[in-house]
Design a protein around this motif. Sequence first.
Motif, PDB file in Angstrom:
ATOM      1  N   HIS A  42       0.815  -1.222   0.000  1.00 17.73           N
ATOM      2  CA  HIS A  42       0.000   0.000   0.000  1.00 17.73           C
ATOM      3  C   HIS A  42       0.843   1.264   0.000  1.00 17.73           C
ATOM      4  CE1 HIS A  42      -4.099  -1.693   0.663  1.00 17.73           C
ATOM      5  NE2 HIS A  42      -3.369  -2.742   0.979  1.00 17.73           N
ATOM      6  N   GLN A  68       1.355   0.284  -6.082  1.00 15.99           N
ATOM      7  CA  GLN A  68       0.357   1.337  -6.313  1.00 15.99           C
ATOM      8  C   GLN A  68       0.539   2.048  -7.656  1.00 15.99           C
ATOM      9  OE1 GLN A  68      -2.211   1.945  -4.481  1.00 15.99           O
ATOM     10  NE2 GLN A  68      -1.775   2.149  -2.308  1.00 15.99           N
ATOM     11  N   ARG A 112      -3.872  11.521   8.275  1.00 19.42           N
ATOM     12  CA  ARG A 112      -3.322  11.029   9.518  1.00 19.42           C
ATOM     13  C   ARG A 112      -2.137  11.926   9.830  1.00 19.42           C
ATOM     14  NH1 ARG A 112      -0.513   7.184   9.582  1.00 19.42           N
ATOM     15  NH2 ARG A 112      -0.365   6.716   7.378  1.00 19.42           N
ATOM     16  N   LYS A 158       2.945  13.119   5.118  1.00 19.70           N
ATOM     17  CA  LYS A 158       1.823  13.881   4.545  1.00 19.70           C
ATOM     18  C   LYS A 158       2.156  15.350   4.267  1.00 19.70           C
ATOM     19  CE  LYS A 158      -0.897  10.219   4.873  1.00 19.70           C
ATOM     20  NZ  LYS A 158      -1.312   9.446   3.687  1.00 19.70           N
ATOM     21  N   SER A 203      -5.644  13.409  12.042  1.00 19.75           N
ATOM     22  CA  SER A 203      -6.078  12.382  12.992  1.00 19.75           C
ATOM     23  C   SER A 203      -4.870  11.714  13.649  1.00 19.75           C
ATOM     24  CB  SER A 203      -6.993  11.360  12.314  1.00 19.75           C
ATOM     25  OG  SER A 203      -6.459  10.960  11.095  1.00 19.75           O
ATOM     26  N   VAL A 223     -12.269  12.520  12.871  1.00 18.25           N
ATOM     27  CA  VAL A 223     -13.647  12.939  12.601  1.00 18.25           C
ATOM     28  C   VAL A 223     -14.421  11.713  12.119  1.00 18.25           C
ATOM     29  CG1 VAL A 223     -15.034  14.372  11.040  1.00 18.25           C
ATOM     30  CG2 VAL A 223     -12.906  15.263  11.998  1.00 18.25           C
ATOM     31  N   ARG A 281     -16.347   9.138  10.062  1.00 19.66           N
ATOM     32  CA  ARG A 281     -16.292   8.956   8.603  1.00 19.66           C
ATOM     33  C   ARG A 281     -17.554   9.476   7.916  1.00 19.66           C
ATOM     34  NH1 ARG A 281     -13.959   6.506   4.313  1.00 19.66           N
ATOM     35  NH2 ARG A 281     -15.360   5.419   2.904  1.00 19.66           N
ATOM     36  N   ASP A 284       3.566   9.466  -0.982  1.00 23.93           N
ATOM     37  CA  ASP A 284       2.370   8.715  -0.581  1.00 23.93           C
ATOM     38  C   ASP A 284       2.160   7.585  -1.586  1.00 23.93           C
ATOM     39  OD1 ASP A 284       0.071   8.191   0.917  1.00 23.93           O
ATOM     40  OD2 ASP A 284      -0.501  10.302   0.977  1.00 23.93           O
ATOM     41  N   GLY A 285       1.795   6.409  -1.089  1.00 24.76           N
ATOM     42  CA  GLY A 285       1.561   5.282  -1.990  1.00 24.76           C
ATOM     43  C   GLY A 285       0.526   5.658  -3.035  1.00 24.76           C
ATOM     44  N   MET A 286      -0.668   6.023  -2.567  1.00 26.69           N
ATOM     45  CA  MET A 286      -1.720   6.489  -3.464  1.00 26.69           C
ATOM     46  C   MET A 286      -2.246   7.818  -2.953  1.00 26.69           C
ATOM     47  SD  MET A 286      -3.691   6.342  -6.025  1.00 26.69           S
ATOM     48  CE  MET A 286      -2.900   4.895  -6.694  1.00 26.69           C
ATOM     49  N   ASN A 287      -2.955   7.816  -1.868  1.00 33.32           N
ATOM     50  CA  ASN A 287      -3.710   8.864  -1.195  1.00 33.32           C
ATOM     51  C   ASN A 287      -5.172   8.829  -1.617  1.00 33.32           C
ATOM     52  OD1 ASN A 287      -4.984  11.398  -0.311  1.00 33.32           O
ATOM     53  ND2 ASN A 287      -2.948  11.697   0.568  1.00 33.32           N
ATOM     54  N   LEU A 288      -5.958   8.251  -0.735  1.00 34.11           N
ATOM     55  CA  LEU A 288      -7.380   8.077  -1.008  1.00 34.11           C
ATOM     56  C   LEU A 288      -8.181   9.329  -0.724  1.00 34.11           C
ATOM     57  CD1 LEU A 288      -7.931   4.447   0.341  1.00 34.11           C
ATOM     58  CD2 LEU A 288      -7.604   5.211  -2.007  1.00 34.11           C
ATOM     59  N   GLU A 318     -11.549  10.755  -2.482  1.00 32.48           N
ATOM     60  CA  GLU A 318     -12.777  10.966  -1.699  1.00 32.48           C
ATOM     61  C   GLU A 318     -13.259  12.405  -1.851  1.00 32.48           C
ATOM     62  OE1 GLU A 318     -11.666   7.660   1.770  1.00 32.48           O
ATOM     63  OE2 GLU A 318     -11.421   9.782   2.191  1.00 32.48           O
TER      64      GLU A 318
HETATM   65  C1  GDG Z   1      -2.110   3.960   3.205  1.00 35.30           C
HETATM   66  C2  GDG Z   1      -1.079   4.606   2.258  1.00 35.30           C
HETATM   67  C3  GDG Z   1      -2.771   4.499   0.417  1.00 35.30           C
HETATM   68  C4  GDG Z   1      -8.182  10.256   7.546  1.00 35.30           C
HETATM   69  N1  GDG Z   1      -8.462  11.034   8.620  1.00 35.30           N
HETATM   70  C5  GDG Z   1      -9.657  10.630   9.065  1.00 35.30           C
HETATM   71  C6  GDG Z   1     -10.109   9.584   8.254  1.00 35.30           C
HETATM   72  N2  GDG Z   1      -9.188   9.379   7.332  1.00 35.30           N
HETATM   73  C7  GDG Z   1      -9.339   8.379   6.252  1.00 35.30           C
HETATM   74  C8  GDG Z   1      -9.413   9.012   4.901  1.00 35.30           C
HETATM   75  C9  GDG Z   1      -8.952   7.881   4.008  1.00 35.30           C
HETATM   76  C10 GDG Z   1      -7.962   7.150   4.898  1.00 35.30           C
HETATM   77  O1  GDG Z   1      -8.227   7.507   6.237  1.00 35.30           O
HETATM   78  C11 GDG Z   1      -6.536   7.590   4.619  1.00 35.30           C
HETATM   79  O2  GDG Z   1      -6.113   6.996   3.456  1.00 35.30           O
HETATM   80  P1  GDG Z   1      -4.870   7.580   2.660  1.00 35.30           P
HETATM   81  O3  GDG Z   1      -4.810   6.853   1.382  1.00 35.30           O
HETATM   82  O4  GDG Z   1      -5.041   9.036   2.478  1.00 35.30           O
HETATM   83  O5  GDG Z   1      -3.581   7.369   3.574  1.00 35.30           O
HETATM   84  P2  GDG Z   1      -2.965   6.257   4.604  1.00 35.30           P
HETATM   85  O6  GDG Z   1      -3.751   6.143   5.847  1.00 35.30           O
HETATM   86  O7  GDG Z   1      -1.544   6.672   4.805  1.00 35.30           O
HETATM   87  O8  GDG Z   1      -3.039   4.864   3.805  1.00 35.30           O
HETATM   88  C12 GDG Z   1      -1.783   5.409   1.173  1.00 35.30           C
HETATM   89  C13 GDG Z   1      -3.680   3.769   1.394  1.00 35.30           C
HETATM   90  O9  GDG Z   1      -2.926   3.070   2.378  1.00 35.30           O
HETATM   91  C14 GDG Z   1      -4.566   2.751   0.661  1.00 35.30           C
HETATM   92  O10 GDG Z   1      -3.799   1.849  -0.094  1.00 35.30           O
HETATM   93  O11 GDG Z   1      -3.548   5.317  -0.434  1.00 35.30           O
HETATM   94  O12 GDG Z   1      -0.840   5.939   0.261  1.00 35.30           O
HETATM   95  O13 GDG Z   1      -0.184   5.441   2.985  1.00 35.30           O
HETATM   96  O14 GDG Z   1      -9.985   7.000   3.697  1.00 35.30           O
HETATM   97  O15 GDG Z   1     -10.718   9.458   4.657  1.00 35.30           O
HETATM   98  N3  GDG Z   1     -11.269   8.943   8.438  1.00 35.30           N
HETATM   99  C15 GDG Z   1     -12.038   9.345   9.476  1.00 35.30           C
HETATM  100  N4  GDG Z   1     -11.670  10.364  10.296  1.00 35.30           N
HETATM  101  C16 GDG Z   1     -10.483  11.031  10.139  1.00 35.30           C
HETATM  102  O16 GDG Z   1     -10.179  11.950  10.901  1.00 35.30           O
HETATM  103  N5  GDG Z   1     -13.197   8.733   9.691  1.00 35.30           N
END
Ligand code: GDG
Length: 467
Positions: A155, A186, A264, A269, A299, A341, A343, A363-367, A371
């Motif tokens: 990831h 990714q 996070r 980031k 977060s 916060v 979801r 960042d691997g992707m950044n979802l 979103e």
């Molecule tokens: C790893 C890789 C790759 C964030 N803050 C809150 C919250 N989030 C949710 C977001 C999103 C998820 O967490 C974060 O996903 P990301 O992709 O941005 O980043 P990582 O956590 O680092 O994930 C990344 C991912 O894996 C998937 O393969 O894209 O590159 O590092 O869904 O919305 N959700 C809630 N409250 C928050 O405060 N509920």
Amino acid sequence: MSRLVVVSNRIADPRKTAAGGLAVALGEVLNNTGGMWFGWSGKIVDAAEGDDVQFEQAGPVRLATVHLSQVDHDAFYLGYSNGVLWPVFHYRLDLADFDAGYIAGYRRVNQLFARKLLPLLKPDDVLWVHDYHLIPLAAELRALGCQQRIGFFLHIPLPPPLILAAIPGHDWLIRALFAYDLVGFQSRTDLEHFERYVETEAHAQALEDGRWRAFGRTVKAGAFPIGIDVQEFDQLTHAPEAMEMYERMKREYSRRKLLVGVDRLDYSKGLPQRMRAFREFLQKNPDLRQSATLIQIASPSRENVSAYTDLLHELESLCGAINGNFGELDWMPVRYIHRTVARARLPGLFRASRVALVTPLRDGMNLVAKEYLAAQNADDPGVLILSRFAGAAEQLKEALLVNPYDTENTAAAILLALQMPVEERRNRHQAMMRTIRAYDVHWWCDSFLDALAETDAEESGASWLRL
Ligand code: GDG
């Protein structure tokens, strides 16, 4: 249809919204095959309490977990996974703690997972292992005689060969990847790094269709950019909790445009760099000052790793200084929230924001980028400012791509985004929506599992050298 067995460090109950899109998507495939999800329970126990597997049924999906001892958790999770692999894979050699004791704990936990998982497997199961915590899992399973097809998805990014080579034991780590039948990354960039590494460091032979031969094994490698469940996110956006959040933000900020960041709290980031860019924007554009507010949700994450505590202090001090220097009695430029916060409320916040700042250093992707796009009103969408160093930048070419290290350039992108005419916002948004719809999380799941099913298990599983 073979049963799918997903293995990841943490597992989630796929029926719960809070689990997020990935869990929902994996849950769907797991549901269809009556599958099993195996991982760490999240509990740390006394070694004396044993390491029995705990089972829970989530609809047709079996959740199987093991506890970890304090020593194993510290070496495996805090030490090797998050003190070595996470920083190095994000190009941060300066933050890596190459303590020689960590790797033994990392191996111990992977061996524990292998020992506990193997007896639960059926002969025609297909295994899908996730992320950097579990790189050697297939090798440990094979050492115990496991013949099933096993795929691995990373990831996070894979750095260029010379950065990877700084990890003591890097050759062991990459050799372990050859115990899989399919290894997924990714982005094209990550895949190229893998290819260059195995060619130069492991003298692997390139075969057809992305297959590589070394150590008496053949592994297929490919790029499978992860997506979101666009439909699920759209439903979440129109659900009462998100709509209420949207209305509230719109009311509260009726005279200003909102910029949003949701991450996070992690050094990958680029949060301090983002704050500096916003400060630069405020400095350069005094006439626009009171018309924009940045809401930054950071977060809490891995708070017992020291690099994270330093980051927390740096960010708090930057936000405090920006508010102190630029704030007015009726306006604060930055709202920094160090909490998670719910979801269900996130899409409302995204929809109310004219600009999203998604500016990771790597960042691997950044979802979050995807979103944010999915939550927009297509008639009056916001603008995505995206770091060129996020995996998502390979796909989302119509975003305003920035170099997060370049404060002036990012500040200029903020200005451009705030002033972008609706026509251009719509065009960019439409093009990116086409991409994230075509390459959603279901596409990701299906294309990975199809590629795994096509691997020649006989060829790749013929022999396995012990690690
Ligand atoms: C790893 C890789 C790759 C964030 N803050 C809150 C919250 N989030 C949710 C977001 C999103 C998820 O967490 C974060 O996903 P990301 O992709 O941005 O980043 P990582 O956590 O680092 O994930 C990344 C991912 O894996 C998937 O393969 O894209 O590159 O590092 O869904 O919305 N959700 C809630 N409250 C928050 O405060 N509920």
